[in-house]
Scaffold this motif. Structure first.
Motif, PDB file in Angstrom:
ATOM      1  N   MET A   1       0.828  -1.199   0.000  1.00 40.89           N
ATOM      2  CA  MET A   1       0.000   0.000   0.000  1.00 40.89           C
ATOM      3  C   MET A   1       0.866   1.255   0.000  1.00 40.89           C
ATOM      4  O   MET A   1       0.558   2.241  -0.672  1.00 40.89           O
ATOM      5  N   SER A   2       1.968   1.236   0.752  1.00 39.36           N
ATOM      6  CA  SER A   2       2.857   2.399   0.799  1.00 39.36           C
ATOM      7  C   SER A   2       3.461   2.666  -0.575  1.00 39.36           C
ATOM      8  O   SER A   2       3.511   3.817  -1.036  1.00 39.36           O
ATOM      9  N   ALA A   3       3.926   1.604  -1.234  1.00 42.31           N
ATOM     10  CA  ALA A   3       4.517   1.767  -2.564  1.00 42.31           C
ATOM     11  C   ALA A   3       3.492   2.321  -3.551  1.00 42.31           C
ATOM     12  O   ALA A   3       3.804   3.207  -4.366  1.00 42.31           O
ATOM     13  N   CYS A   4       2.278   1.818  -3.484  1.00 43.93           N
ATOM     14  CA  CYS A   4       1.233   2.276  -4.396  1.00 43.93           C
ATOM     15  C   CYS A   4       0.888   3.744  -4.147  1.00 43.93           C
ATOM     16  O   CYS A   4       0.735   4.530  -5.085  1.00 43.93           O
ATOM     17  N   ARG A   5       0.776   4.130  -2.885  1.00 45.40           N
ATOM     18  CA  ARG A   5       0.422   5.520  -2.568  1.00 45.40           C
ATOM     19  C   ARG A   5       1.522   6.476  -3.010  1.00 45.40           C
ATOM     20  O   ARG A   5       1.246   7.575  -3.513  1.00 45.40           O
ATOM     21  N   ILE A   6       2.772   6.075  -2.824  1.00 45.32           N
ATOM     22  CA  ILE A   6       3.885   6.924  -3.261  1.00 45.32           C
ATOM     23  C   ILE A   6       3.853   7.106  -4.775  1.00 45.32           C
ATOM     24  O   ILE A   6       4.034   8.222  -5.291  1.00 45.32           O
ATOM     25  N   GLU A   7       3.611   6.030  -5.509  1.00 49.05           N
ATOM     26  CA  GLU A   7       3.583   6.131  -6.962  1.00 49.05           C
ATOM     27  C   GLU A   7       2.363   6.908  -7.450  1.00 49.05           C
ATOM     28  O   GLU A   7       2.449   7.638  -8.447  1.00 49.05           O
ATOM     29  N   CYS A   8       1.231   6.771  -6.762  1.00 49.60           N
ATOM     30  CA  CYS A   8       0.041   7.536  -7.147  1.00 49.60           C
ATOM     31  C   CYS A   8       0.272   9.031  -6.955  1.00 49.60           C
ATOM     32  O   CYS A   8      -0.092   9.847  -7.821  1.00 49.60           O
TER      33      CYS A   8
ATOM     34  N   GLU B   1       0.357  22.009  -2.300  1.00 54.24           N
ATOM     35  CA  GLU B   1      -1.082  22.283  -2.277  1.00 54.24           C
ATOM     36  C   GLU B   1      -1.863  21.162  -2.960  1.00 54.24           C
ATOM     37  O   GLU B   1      -2.915  20.735  -2.472  1.00 54.24           O
ATOM     38  N   THR B   2      -1.345  20.671  -4.074  1.00 56.62           N
ATOM     39  CA  THR B   2      -2.010  19.577  -4.792  1.00 56.62           C
ATOM     40  C   THR B   2      -2.037  18.302  -3.951  1.00 56.62           C
ATOM     41  O   THR B   2      -3.066  17.612  -3.879  1.00 56.62           O
ATOM     42  N   LEU B   3      -0.915  17.985  -3.314  1.00 55.50           N
ATOM     43  CA  LEU B   3      -0.868  16.782  -2.478  1.00 55.50           C
ATOM     44  C   LEU B   3      -1.825  16.880  -1.305  1.00 55.50           C
ATOM     45  O   LEU B   3      -2.507  15.915  -0.969  1.00 55.50           O
ATOM     46  N   ASP B   4      -1.870  18.031  -0.668  1.00 54.60           N
ATOM     47  CA  ASP B   4      -2.769  18.197   0.480  1.00 54.60           C
ATOM     48  C   ASP B   4      -4.228  18.012   0.059  1.00 54.60           C
ATOM     49  O   ASP B   4      -5.008  17.360   0.765  1.00 54.60           O
ATOM     50  N   GLU B   5      -4.599  18.577  -1.069  1.00 48.13           N
ATOM     51  CA  GLU B   5      -5.981  18.438  -1.539  1.00 48.13           C
ATOM     52  C   GLU B   5      -6.290  16.992  -1.920  1.00 48.13           C
ATOM     53  O   GLU B   5      -7.406  16.505  -1.702  1.00 48.13           O
ATOM     54  N   TYR B   6      -5.307  16.313  -2.484  1.00 45.78           N
ATOM     55  CA  TYR B   6      -5.510  14.911  -2.865  1.00 45.78           C
ATOM     56  C   TYR B   6      -5.673  14.023  -1.630  1.00 45.78           C
ATOM     57  O   TYR B   6      -6.560  13.159  -1.580  1.00 45.78           O
TER      58      TYR B   6
ATOM     59  N   CYS C   1      -6.331   6.400  -9.492  1.00 43.03           N
ATOM     60  CA  CYS C   1      -5.143   5.606  -9.160  1.00 43.03           C
ATOM     61  C   CYS C   1      -5.489   4.730  -7.962  1.00 43.03           C
ATOM     62  O   CYS C   1      -5.081   5.001  -6.831  1.00 43.03           O
ATOM     63  N   PRO C   2      -6.284   3.678  -8.190  1.00 52.36           N
ATOM     64  CA  PRO C   2      -6.704   2.839  -7.060  1.00 52.36           C
ATOM     65  C   PRO C   2      -5.555   2.012  -6.496  1.00 52.36           C
ATOM     66  O   PRO C   2      -4.732   1.478  -7.246  1.00 52.36           O
TER      67      PRO C   2
END
Length: 426
Positions: free
Chosen positions: A221-228, A262-267, A276-277
């Motif tokens: 899950m960590s790898a996927c979230r970083i890549e997303c 700002e983009t990361l915080d909103e995401y 990006c499931p």
């Protein structure tokens, strides 16, 4: 039993003493260190030598010079030799080769027991505090400088710590826990192995860890979230952060301040929809931690080689000691089992089909038996009726014969009466 990976990051991303006036020209305004008038927001944080250089800095000249944000992050971040004063594994000293430098949201971080294909993984042979990892850390609170790209640096002093599987990257932006200076923390670990089912047993598809991802050897899950998050920034901002994987260009300090964060915080807060499931892994490892702590004593300098040159006041404000060990040398497996497996399904189908097929054959035999019985009954009834008719005919014939013979055989008594009657009339 396999020991987990331990990632340590300082809440302070950049060392104050490592920032040069040239660096400040490029990062000052984007990171909130310089105002719009090109004045330092917190001049008291910097040395007189720095202030002299800063006052003589030509902004126009310095802005034309190339600036490598990745190089600056590594150079200005905390280094291993000044962060980890002492590290012991099962009572034996560790070397810098036992740790791996890793860039995260907090800058330079250090991972113990990160999995490498050509290296052996550490294993615990016994449970207890004497059979694990002990680390002595230095916060360097005098090097702290608050920046807008890391909100934790404004309010926290200490380290961000994460216990995770050696096969997955740390994700300290959202996970992990904090440890503060002047304390000795005891982290008692447990190990859990979770095995999940995929389709057709559930509507959700789980990802096999061995398949890996685009930038990591194994899926997590960590790898996927970083890549997303990396893909999102490349799409929205045209660049990636220093700590993110991939070959995309690194965001400049201006792009970081105006777009990336700002983009990361909103995401993360769910205000941006991005396809990006991240499916749950089919197999994962968890390490529940029970944390307890105590204050460091004044005579700690005589007990630890790494603290022999520090004062009591410095230890109170800067030193963190960690003891990480297994509470019990066993692990728990949580496995999803199908309510009905393929073998069970086929067995039940076969049993039901056999039952219904057997019942159908019996029914067919019963129908034939019924027809035979009815036919037999009809034949027997017809034969009885014919026999009865023949008997009735025979009786009729006998009656006819008797009626014809009756006048010729009048009884003698009746004949006498007749004769007497005749005599009387004469």
């Amino acid at each position: 039993m396999p020991f987990p990976a331990v990632t340590v990051c300082n809440f302070n991303k950049y060392r104050r003493s490592a920032i040069t006036p040239t660096d400040m020209v490029h990062i000052g305004q984007p990171l909130g260190l310089v105002d719009t008038e090109r004045n330092l927001n917190n001049p008291e944080l910097f040395s007189d030598e720095f202030m002299d250089k800063w006052n003589n800095t030509d902004w126009e000249v310095e802005m034309k010079k190339p600036f490598d944000f990745t190089e600056f992050t590594r150079r200005a971040g905390h280094h291993f030799d000044e962060t980890i004063l002492e590290a012991l594994w099962n009572g034996h000293s560790c070397t810098p080769e036992d740790f791996r430098d890793f860039l995260t949201h907090y800058g330079n971080c250090f991972i113990f027991n990160q999995y490498e294909e050509d290296e052996d993984q550490y294993h615990s042979m016994r449970a207890g505090t004497g059979n694990g990892l002990r680390i002595v850390l230095d916060v360097h609170s005098h090097e702290h400088i608050p920046t807008t790209d890391l909100e934790d640096s404004f309010i926290n002093v200490g380290f961000k710590l994460m216990i995770h599987s050696p096969h997955e990257p740390p994700y300290l932006k959202q996970l992990g826990f904090a440890v503060g200076p002047g304390n000795h923390y005891f982290l008692a670990l447990k190990r859990q192995e979770i095995i999940r089912l995929s389709t057709p047993y559930t509507s959700k598809v789980c990802e096999k860890s061995s398949e890996g991802t685009k930038h990591f050897h194994e899926y997590s899950m960590s790898a996927c979230r970083i890549e997303c998050e990396t893909s999102l920034l490349v799409q929205e901002c045209g660049c990636k952060l220093v700590e993110q994987p991939g070959n995309a260009s690194v965001c400049s300090p201006q792009q970081v301040a105006l777009c990336a964060h700002e983009t990361l915080d909103e995401y993360i807060e769910g205000h941006i929809e991005f396809d990006c499931p991240c499916d749950i892994p089919c197999k994962s490892e968890l390490y529940p931690v029970d944390v307890s702590n105590s204050g460091l004593k004044r005579d700690i300098t005589g007990k630890s080689v790494g603290l022999s040159n520090y004062s009591i006041e410095y230890i109170k404000n800067n030193i963190v000691m960690l003891t990480i060990f297994y509470e019990e040398l066993n692990f728990e497996t949580i496995e999803q089992l199908p309510e009905m497996s393929i073998v069970d399904l086929l067995g039940q189908l076969g049993g039901n089909m056999g039952l219904f097929l057997g019942a159908s054959i019996l029914t067919i035999f019963q129908i034939f038996e019924y027809i035979f019985d009815e036919f037999k009954f009809c034949i027997s009834v017809g034969a009885d009726r014919n026999q009865q008719k023949r008997k009735n005919k025979k009786k009729i014939y006998e009656c006819d014969d008797k009626s014809l013979q009756a006048p010729l055989s009048i009884p003698s008594q009746q004949a006498g009466i007749i004769r007497g009657f005749r005599n009387t009339t004469v």
